[in-house]
Design a protein around this motif. Structure first.
Motif, PDB file in Angstrom:
ATOM      1  N   ILE A  90      -2.998 -19.807  -0.567  1.00 35.41           N
ATOM      2  CA  ILE A  90      -2.943 -18.926  -1.739  1.00 35.41           C
ATOM      3  C   ILE A  90      -3.893 -17.748  -1.550  1.00 35.41           C
ATOM      4  CG2 ILE A  90      -3.355 -18.776  -4.226  1.00 35.41           C
ATOM      5  CD1 ILE A  90      -2.517 -21.769  -4.348  1.00 35.41           C
ATOM      6  N   ALA A  91      -5.062 -18.061  -1.003  1.00 33.92           N
ATOM      7  CA  ALA A  91      -6.029 -16.983  -0.765  1.00 33.92           C
ATOM      8  C   ALA A  91      -5.442 -15.960   0.187  1.00 33.92           C
ATOM      9  CB  ALA A  91      -7.310 -17.564  -0.192  1.00 33.92           C
ATOM     10  N   ARG A  92      -4.696 -16.430   1.166  1.00 32.81           N
ATOM     11  CA  ARG A  92      -4.143 -15.509   2.158  1.00 32.81           C
ATOM     12  C   ARG A  92      -2.910 -14.770   1.613  1.00 32.81           C
ATOM     13  NH1 ARG A  92      -3.759 -15.861   7.968  1.00 32.81           N
ATOM     14  NH2 ARG A  92      -5.570 -17.169   7.957  1.00 32.81           N
ATOM     15  N   LEU A  93      -2.065 -15.491   0.929  1.00 32.26           N
ATOM     16  CA  LEU A  93      -0.780 -14.894   0.545  1.00 32.26           C
ATOM     17  C   LEU A  93      -0.728 -14.370  -0.884  1.00 32.26           C
ATOM     18  CD1 LEU A  93       1.732 -17.373   2.190  1.00 32.26           C
ATOM     19  CD2 LEU A  93       0.621 -15.392   3.171  1.00 32.26           C
ATOM     20  N   GLY A  94      -1.625 -14.814  -1.708  1.00 31.62           N
ATOM     21  CA  GLY A  94      -1.618 -14.302  -3.072  1.00 31.62           C
ATOM     22  C   GLY A  94      -0.847 -15.190  -4.027  1.00 31.62           C
ATOM     23  N   MET A  95      -1.307 -15.190  -5.268  1.00 33.88           N
ATOM     24  CA  MET A  95      -0.691 -16.049  -6.287  1.00 33.88           C
ATOM     25  C   MET A  95       0.758 -15.682  -6.543  1.00 33.88           C
ATOM     26  SD  MET A  95      -3.597 -17.426  -8.430  1.00 33.88           S
ATOM     27  CE  MET A  95      -3.018 -17.166 -10.059  1.00 33.88           C
ATOM     28  N   VAL A 146       9.265  -3.981  -9.751  1.00 32.74           N
ATOM     29  CA  VAL A 146       9.408  -4.778  -8.535  1.00 32.74           C
ATOM     30  C   VAL A 146       9.220  -6.265  -8.847  1.00 32.74           C
ATOM     31  CG1 VAL A 146       8.524  -5.115  -6.194  1.00 32.74           C
ATOM     32  CG2 VAL A 146       8.561  -2.828  -7.176  1.00 32.74           C
TER      33      VAL A 146
ATOM     34  N   GLU B 161       4.069  -2.092  -7.132  1.00 38.96           N
ATOM     35  CA  GLU B 161       4.038  -3.493  -7.532  1.00 38.96           C
ATOM     36  C   GLU B 161       2.628  -3.857  -8.026  1.00 38.96           C
ATOM     37  OE1 GLU B 161       5.495  -6.062  -4.478  1.00 38.96           O
ATOM     38  OE2 GLU B 161       5.549  -7.816  -5.773  1.00 38.96           O
ATOM     39  N   PHE B 164       0.244   1.535  -8.618  1.00 37.89           N
ATOM     40  CA  PHE B 164       1.315   2.361  -9.183  1.00 37.89           C
ATOM     41  C   PHE B 164       0.955   3.838  -9.152  1.00 37.89           C
ATOM     42  CE2 PHE B 164       1.777  -1.814 -10.993  1.00 37.89           C
ATOM     43  CZ  PHE B 164       3.142  -1.999 -11.116  1.00 37.89           C
ATOM     44  N   TYR B 174       4.282  -6.842 -17.403  1.00 32.22           N
ATOM     45  CA  TYR B 174       3.347  -7.309 -18.424  1.00 32.22           C
ATOM     46  C   TYR B 174       2.183  -6.345 -18.542  1.00 32.22           C
ATOM     47  CZ  TYR B 174       5.896 -11.649 -18.166  1.00 32.22           C
ATOM     48  OH  TYR B 174       6.891 -12.576 -18.212  1.00 32.22           O
ATOM     49  N   LYS B 177      -4.376  -7.377 -17.410  1.00 33.95           N
ATOM     50  CA  LYS B 177      -5.681  -7.659 -18.020  1.00 33.95           C
ATOM     51  C   LYS B 177      -6.639  -6.504 -17.718  1.00 33.95           C
ATOM     52  CE  LYS B 177      -6.188 -11.661 -20.096  1.00 33.95           C
ATOM     53  NZ  LYS B 177      -4.892 -12.193 -19.993  1.00 33.95           N
ATOM     54  N   GLY B 247      -3.983  -9.296  -1.693  1.00 38.78           N
ATOM     55  CA  GLY B 247      -3.007 -10.298  -1.298  1.00 38.78           C
ATOM     56  C   GLY B 247      -3.081 -11.533  -2.169  1.00 38.78           C
ATOM     57  N   MET B 248      -4.025 -11.539  -3.090  1.00 38.39           N
ATOM     58  CA  MET B 248      -4.148 -12.736  -3.902  1.00 38.39           C
ATOM     59  C   MET B 248      -4.059 -12.432  -5.390  1.00 38.39           C
ATOM     60  SD  MET B 248      -6.883 -15.783  -3.808  1.00 38.39           S
ATOM     61  CE  MET B 248      -8.304 -15.038  -4.527  1.00 38.39           C
ATOM     62  N   GLU B 264      -6.423  -5.977 -11.913  1.00 35.96           N
ATOM     63  CA  GLU B 264      -5.112  -6.579 -11.658  1.00 35.96           C
ATOM     64  C   GLU B 264      -4.132  -5.530 -11.134  1.00 35.96           C
ATOM     65  OE1 GLU B 264      -3.736  -8.707 -15.086  1.00 35.96           O
ATOM     66  OE2 GLU B 264      -1.763  -8.948 -14.201  1.00 35.96           O
ATOM     67  N   LYS B 265      -4.195  -4.335 -11.706  1.00 36.36           N
ATOM     68  CA  LYS B 265      -3.300  -3.254 -11.267  1.00 36.36           C
ATOM     69  C   LYS B 265      -4.113  -1.985 -11.106  1.00 36.36           C
ATOM     70  CE  LYS B 265       0.540  -5.708 -12.160  1.00 36.36           C
ATOM     71  NZ  LYS B 265       1.411  -6.241 -11.156  1.00 36.36           N
TER      72      LYS B 265
END
Ligand SMILES: Cc1cc2nc3c(=O)[nH]c(=O)nc-3n(C[C@H](O)[C@H](O)[C@H](O)COP(=O)(O)OP(=O)(O)OC[C@H]3O[C@@H](n4cnc5c(N)ncnc54)[C@H](O)[C@@H]3O)c2cc1C
Lengths: 291, 469
Positions: A90-95, A146, B161, B164, B174, B177, B247-248, B264-265
């Motif tokens: 998860i840390a590598r690929l993301g939630m 997306v 994604e 932006f 959504y 946060k 990536g997380m 978050e964004k």
């Protein structure tokens, strides 16, 4: 709702009526989205949740955990296959990505019980997964949502396997022997309404529900029109790439580029060509996700 | 090349500039074709910019007001509020706008062509339909009104994604946060304060010390006070060194001061560049200036005779309001129609929370240019209406020439600023002395009274000065 051309087979009309009743009364047996998958999707949307929580959740489902680890370790995501823990993955690929993998994995043929139609269901699921992946690329090119594109692509046809299962169950109960063309005609007739029920019951975001509802007529989709067009386009891309040489009704690359929905998305032909250049990226993601 | 279809005037782009130009030209009897590459009319203004952002703003204001009136309602937005629910009625607004524009074009007999234009020569334009068919059109009068798109700095990996730009920010599913906003210009300030008002934790980062640098510091400080009071963070004088999705769970923004902002964004609002990539303007003998814009003279004509440009393609003020007027004037100049009196002073409206608006020149500019100018300031908390409605955080400033009479500029920050400015605008363009605001009776209680209070300050200073000399 158009009537299925099923009259030649004895009992088909009765089956059609029975299905109509089933759908109208809302008595369709919607498969349970594995609880874990539902929670995973919700957790991934919650900014307060963390990787450890997600890992714990996935771990609670052995099969899912195994699948996620296999995908995470596939060549696309981790070329040297070095991930040993879910949390690390998860840390590598993301939630978000892990939740996509988890949802993609949960929507599999074991959700459905349709003896004799396993290949068909398998095909629909693969097609949906590929639609979701292409829809993401199309959404990116159009600067549209997306995040929603994958979900809507993945779930736009969810009514099909559920319909197939319902038809088989009903036919058995009524003791009507069923032929493939009849089943497919009935599936076509009822799948959309059933699909809406499924995504509603699975508590998917409202955009997803609207896209499924209006998939066959995106002009009527109101505020969900763009998202619906993207899912339609994703599905067309998937159909094109899943067609093997010699298959009937295959769309050539030229025909795909000329599809009305792409024009309606204001995608010019060179822009569609640019999206098509993502073929390798999408292919590897597909291979990894369906590992 | 297929046989060209000739028109008296070709307009490329249906945004505010192109649309007004086409209608103006057609009303004078010219045959006009309006070429638009997207199915929907209205350009950035209608489809991705002004109208959608203002629709979100309307709801942000409601949310903020409900929060502020905690005694009346204990309001909190749901955790996973879908953004679409906050941009209510947008579809209706857009459809109504589209229909209105189509009817207007039809009525004035403008021929609307759906396709993407590119120059073949200074008089010939090829239009490719979305299905790939091509047709050439020719005219000795061509207007480029193709607008602009967000500038994408090479080191900011905008993926629509997680990261932006202003074209895609409203496609988020959504309400996040947290949001990092890169930039301190109009679009950055608008979105930063709108999202903050909605309860998103916003960090605005810019290399300049203040946002909206073209306004005086006391105004931008009022904006910043409001923004930070709502919970926002302003990081001025800061350069972004790297920016990426980890990536997380977060977009990481690394700054030159060694700090790292997680959100978050992210919204990258780093200015806009002219939309000319597909236009192949070099075939017409044109090129972009070093700022990526098309140069025009005071008639809005480019270096090539017969080719005009208006709106965002020519650069600041890059406003829908200005674009409309430029489009109209360009059409008039091109077809040699008299365009009537044209006032070059136009207001700037910034729909942040709180709003800002200005016309004429700022105090800083005035002091640089003229020296000891007169300045009158009225704070909204000194005006009855401000007290009543709780719109305390605002001010109105009038800048007068060294004579203490001639109005040079007006700046307002606070709710209602974009409407209030028009009172000052009328006085300014009519060359009325600042005294007009005192000699006129305004409704009471109104925020417009601030004009009176600010003018009185100037008149008072003027009297003191004259009694000294
Ligand atoms: C987020 C945001 C908020 C804003 N808020 C405000 C505000 O509150 N007030 C205000 O006054 N302004 C505002 N603006 C600015 C305003 O939207 C622009 O200044 C205005 O739209 C510019 O008008 P235009 O006619 O020059 O171009 P556009 O509106 O950009 O229109 C250009 C048109 O040309 C078309 N086109 C481009 N290339 C081609 C081609 N090759 N062939 C055919 N057609 C082509 C495009 O599809 C587009 O429809 C905002 C902008 C943004 C992004």
């Amino acid at each position: 709702m158009t009537s299925a051309k099923v009259s030649p087979q004895p009992g088909a009309a009765a089956l059609e009526r029975a299905m109509e009743k089933l759908v109208n009364t809302g008595a369709i047996d919607v498969p349970m989205l594995p609880e874990v998958a539902g929670k995973v999707v919700r957790l991934a949307q919650d900014a307060d949740s963390d990787a450890a929580e997600l890992a714990k959740l996935i771990q609670s489902d052995q099969i899912l955990a195994g699948h996620v680890m296999r995908v995470a370790n596939s060549a696309l995501y981790t070329p040297n296959a070095s991930l040993v823990s879910l949390q690390q993955a998860i840390a590598r690929l993301g939630m978000k990505l892990i939740s996509e993998i988890a949802l993609g994995a949960s929507i599999n043929s074991s959700l459905f019980n349709a003896p004799g139609y396993d290949d068909h269901i398998q095909y629909v699921i693969r097609h949906s997964l590929l639609s979701g992946l292409w829809a993401k690329e199309i959404a990116r090119a159009c600067r549209r949502n997306v995040e929603a594109a994958f979900l809507t692509g993945l779930l736009h046809d969810i009514g099909r396997p559920v319909a197939t299962q319902a038809i088989i169950t009903k036919a058995k109960k009524l003791e009507i022997p069923i032929q493939k063309p009849v089943l497919f005609a009935l599936e076509n007739q009822f799948q959309r309404t059933i699909g809406v029920k499924v995504v509603e019951q699975w508590e998917m975001p409202s955009t997803v529900v609207e896209v499924v509802r209006y998939f066959d007529d995106y002009n009527a989709a109101g505020e969900a029109k763009n998202q619906t067009m993207i899912a339609c386009a994703g599905s067309l891309f998937a159909s094109h790439f899943m067609c093997r040489p010699g298959d009937e009704g295959c769309m050539t690359r030229g025909e795909l580029i000329g599809q009305a929905v792409l024009g309606d998305l204001d995608l010019y032909q060179d822009e569609v060509e640019e999206i098509l250049e993502k073929e390798d990226v999408v292919k590897s993601a597909m291979e990894a996700l369906s590992a | 090349m297929n046989t060209p279809i000739a028109y008296d005037m070709l307009v490329i782009g249906s945004g505010p500039a192109g649309q007004k130009a086409a209608v103006e030209a057609a009303r004078s009897g010219a045959s006009v074709a309006l070429i638009e590459k997207t199915r929907k009319l209205g350009g950035a203004c209608v489809q991705r910019g002004t109208i959608p952002s203002k629709t979100l703003r309307e709801n942000a204001l409601r949310v903020r007001n409900m929060r502020m009136n905690a005694q009346l309602s204990n309001f909190k937005l749901a955790e996973d509020t879908e953004l679409a629910t906050l941009i209510t009625r947008l579809n209706n607004v857009l459809n109504a706008h589209d229909e209105y524009m189509r009817k207007q074009l039809e009525r004035t007999q403008v021929n609307l062509i759906h396709g993407r234009a590119r120059f073949l020569s200074p008089q010939d334009v090829e239009v490719e339909s979305v299905r790939g068919e091509k047709q050439t059109y020719s005219s000795g009068h061509i207007l480029i009104a193709t607008g602009s798109h967000p500038r994408k700095p090479p080191d900011i990996p905008v993926d629509h994604e997680h990261l932006f730009d202003s074209d895609s920010i409203l496609s988020m599913m959504y309400l996040p946060k947290s949001l990092t906003v890169l930039g301190g210009g109009v679009i950055a300030s608008e979105y930063a304060s709108i999202f903050q008002a909605l309860g998103v934790s916003v960090t605005m980062i810019d290399k300049y010390p203040h946002p909206l640098g073209f306004l005086d510091n006391d105004l931008t400080q009022t904006f910043l006070n409001d923004f930070t009071q709502m919970g926002g963070t302003w990081k001025g004088n800061t350069k972004v060194t790297r920016c990426y999705w980890n990536g997380m769970d977060a977009v990481i923004t690394e700054c030159d001061d060694g700090t790292e902002v997680r959100s978050e964004k992210l919204l990258c609002a780093a200015g806009r560049v002219a939309n000319v990539k597909e236009l192949e303007i070099s075939n017409a003998g044109l090129q972009l200036n070093e700022r990526g814009l098309i140069d025009v003279d005071d008639q809005l004509e480019t270096q090539v005779r017969g080719i005009y440009a208006a709106g965002d393609v020519i650069g600041p003020p890059s406003l829908a309001s200005a674009s409309m007027e430029q489009g109209r004037r360009a059409a008039c100049n091109s077809l040699e129609i008299t365009s009537g009196v044209v006032h070059s002073v136009i207001p700037a409206g910034i729909y942040s929370i709180p709003e800002l608006s200005s016309i004429g020149i700022s105090e800083t500019q005035a002091r640089e240019k003229f020296g000891d100018v007169f300045v009158g300031v009225a704070r909204f908390d000194e005006i009855a209406r401000g007290q009543i409605s709780g719109a305390l955080n605002g001010m109105l400033k009038i800048v007068c020439d060294t004579d203490g009479k001639t109005i040079l500029g007006i700046m307002i920050v606070g709710e209602g600023a974009t409407e209030l400015i028009h009172i000052g605008q009328m006085a300014l363009i009519n060359n009325s002395p600042v005294d007009i605001f005192v000699e006129t009776v305004f409704n009471f209680p109104t925020l417009a009274e601030a004009y009176r209070a600010a003018a009185l300050e100037i008149i008072h200073q003027r009297k003191i000065n004259s009694s000294r000399s």
